[in-house]
Design a protein around this motif. Sequence first.
Motif, short mmCIF file in Angstrom:
data_model
loop_
_atom_site.label_atom_id
_atom_site.label_comp_id
_atom_site.label_asym_id
_atom_site.label_seq_id
_atom_site.Cartn_x
_atom_site.Cartn_y
_atom_site.Cartn_z
N ILE A 78 0.84 -1.21 0.00
CA ILE A 78 0.00 0.00 0.00
C ILE A 78 0.87 1.25 0.00
O ILE A 78 0.64 2.21 -0.76
CB ILE A 78 -0.95 -0.01 1.23
CG1 ILE A 78 -1.98 -1.13 1.09
CG2 ILE A 78 -1.64 1.34 1.38
CD1 ILE A 78 -2.83 -1.33 2.32
N LYS A 79 1.92 1.26 0.83
CA LYS A 79 2.82 2.40 0.88
C LYS A 79 3.53 2.60 -0.45
O LYS A 79 3.66 3.74 -0.94
CB LYS A 79 3.84 2.22 2.01
CG LYS A 79 3.24 2.32 3.40
CD LYS A 79 4.31 2.09 4.47
CE LYS A 79 3.71 2.17 5.87
NZ LYS A 79 4.72 1.91 6.93
N GLU A 80 3.98 1.49 -1.04
CA GLU A 80 4.66 1.59 -2.33
C GLU A 80 3.72 2.09 -3.41
O GLU A 80 4.09 2.94 -4.23
CB GLU A 80 5.24 0.23 -2.72
CG GLU A 80 6.42 -0.20 -1.86
CD GLU A 80 6.88 -1.61 -2.19
OE1 GLU A 80 6.17 -2.30 -2.97
OE2 GLU A 80 7.95 -2.02 -1.70
N GLY A 81 2.47 1.59 -3.42
CA GLY A 81 1.48 2.06 -4.39
C GLY A 81 1.18 3.53 -4.21
O GLY A 81 1.07 4.29 -5.20
N PHE A 153 -6.26 5.41 -6.38
CA PHE A 153 -5.93 4.31 -5.45
C PHE A 153 -7.17 3.80 -4.70
O PHE A 153 -7.09 3.37 -3.55
CB PHE A 153 -4.87 4.79 -4.45
CG PHE A 153 -4.01 3.66 -3.92
CD1 PHE A 153 -3.86 2.48 -4.61
CD2 PHE A 153 -3.35 3.77 -2.70
CE1 PHE A 153 -3.06 1.45 -4.14
CE2 PHE A 153 -2.55 2.75 -2.21
CZ PHE A 153 -2.41 1.59 -2.94
N ASP A 154 -8.33 3.88 -5.43
CA ASP A 154 -9.56 3.38 -4.80
C ASP A 154 -10.08 2.11 -5.50
O ASP A 154 -11.18 1.65 -5.22
CB ASP A 154 -10.65 4.46 -4.83
CG ASP A 154 -11.00 4.84 -6.27
OD1 ASP A 154 -10.25 4.44 -7.18
OD2 ASP A 154 -12.01 5.55 -6.46
N SER A 155 -9.26 1.55 -6.43
CA SER A 155 -9.68 0.35 -7.15
C SER A 155 -9.13 -0.93 -6.50
O SER A 155 -9.16 -1.99 -7.10
CB SER A 155 -9.21 0.42 -8.61
OG SER A 155 -7.80 0.55 -8.67
#
Length: 461
Positions: A78-81, A153-155
Amino acid sequence: VLCNEIFLLNFVLQQALDSNLSSLIKRTSELESLMGKLIQTCQHVEVNASRQENKLLEECELLINIIQQRRQIIATKIKEGKSVRLRKLAQQIASCKQCIERSSSLISQADQTLKETDHARFLQTAKSICERVSMATASSQILLPEINLNDTFDSFALDFTREKKMLESLDYLTAPNPPAIREELCTASYDTITVHWTSDDEFSVVSYELQYAIFTSQSNVVSLCNSADSWMIVPNIKQNHYTVHGLQCGTKYIFIVKAINQAGNRSSEPGKLKTNSQPFKLDPKSAHRKLRVSHDNLTVERDETSSKKSHSQDRFSSHSSYGVTGNVYIDSGRHYWEALIGGSTWFAIGIAYKSAPKHEWIGKNSASWVLSRCNNSWVVRHNSKEMPIEPSPHLRRLGILLDYDSGSLSFYDAVGSQHLYTFDIAFAQPVCPVFNVWNRCLTILTGLPIPDHLEGTDYNN
């Protein structure tokens, strides 16, 4: 007399008391033994329960460690994304800012040029400004950054529904219930048996193991089950059926299926299944010229077009063996086949060596053994020696059981299960089924299982 009666009464009471006391002592001893076993079982329960509790703690700690590791891995993703997306957006924002700054500077210069009242100065700067504005407009259309405003980043979703259900269904595992061999579903050929079974705990079974061994009439199931050397083993079966190849024909086998998982295994009750006999057909090339063999090579018929006179004379000629042989030679094992007597009243059925004379009545020499009917006369014959037999007058289906290894050839009424005769033979060569027919026809049935009532029979004539 009174003393004798008292003495007798005392004796009877003493005997009864001794007997009852012995029974009580025996019963008490049995109860003590049972109580000792119960106490020992309690100790085993304590030990096993403690072991399971410790195992439970270990497994739960492993699950917690796995969940924590997965949480760290997913959090890192998540942090990397987030970092990748924000970095791209920052670059796009910077590009937009530079374009805006250049456009704003050019707009300001264009505004000042448009306010110029001196026509000479306007002409001097307007052309240059116009070209720059035109170029800036064109380059802005080309160089505008491609922006994906939907990538917020909501998918992505964190859905642990399946894992939660799995955790909620956690329970201790027990060994599977014993599977059950379904003998009515099992099938066989002369060298294969397909075993089918069912299991109440099919979803908890990791694999099955099939064990099998030859079962004879002298076999003891208990001792056979306790003898590991007697069994062939097929491990790691994933289905609830299996076909065993390379078996002996006409042989009974005992099968056991073991259901296995991490907690242990349990075995089915033994199942007894048997292979069929060696299948064969009639060999048309061996047939007498006055016999016809059907297209399926299973029926032989006398050619009735020849004259009755010739037919009658041929019956008594030692050179008129109206015969045909099977297309196999047998040198081991147990074999069973049947002959359907299609109205024939003059025939002979049996076996012969390959070396037997081709144009001589079977049974007239030392290389053949037969059961023969000549109208109302029924005999068994070998080496010209005949012995009368008395089958049912309505015999229409003859069963032949050949046990090459034990040295016997038996004839039966296949419908009435009547034993007709058994030859004891010390076989010196492979033998072939033979059939003679002087009128009407015979049909053979082969590849049959040995009937249950013939298993383990031992006839001496």
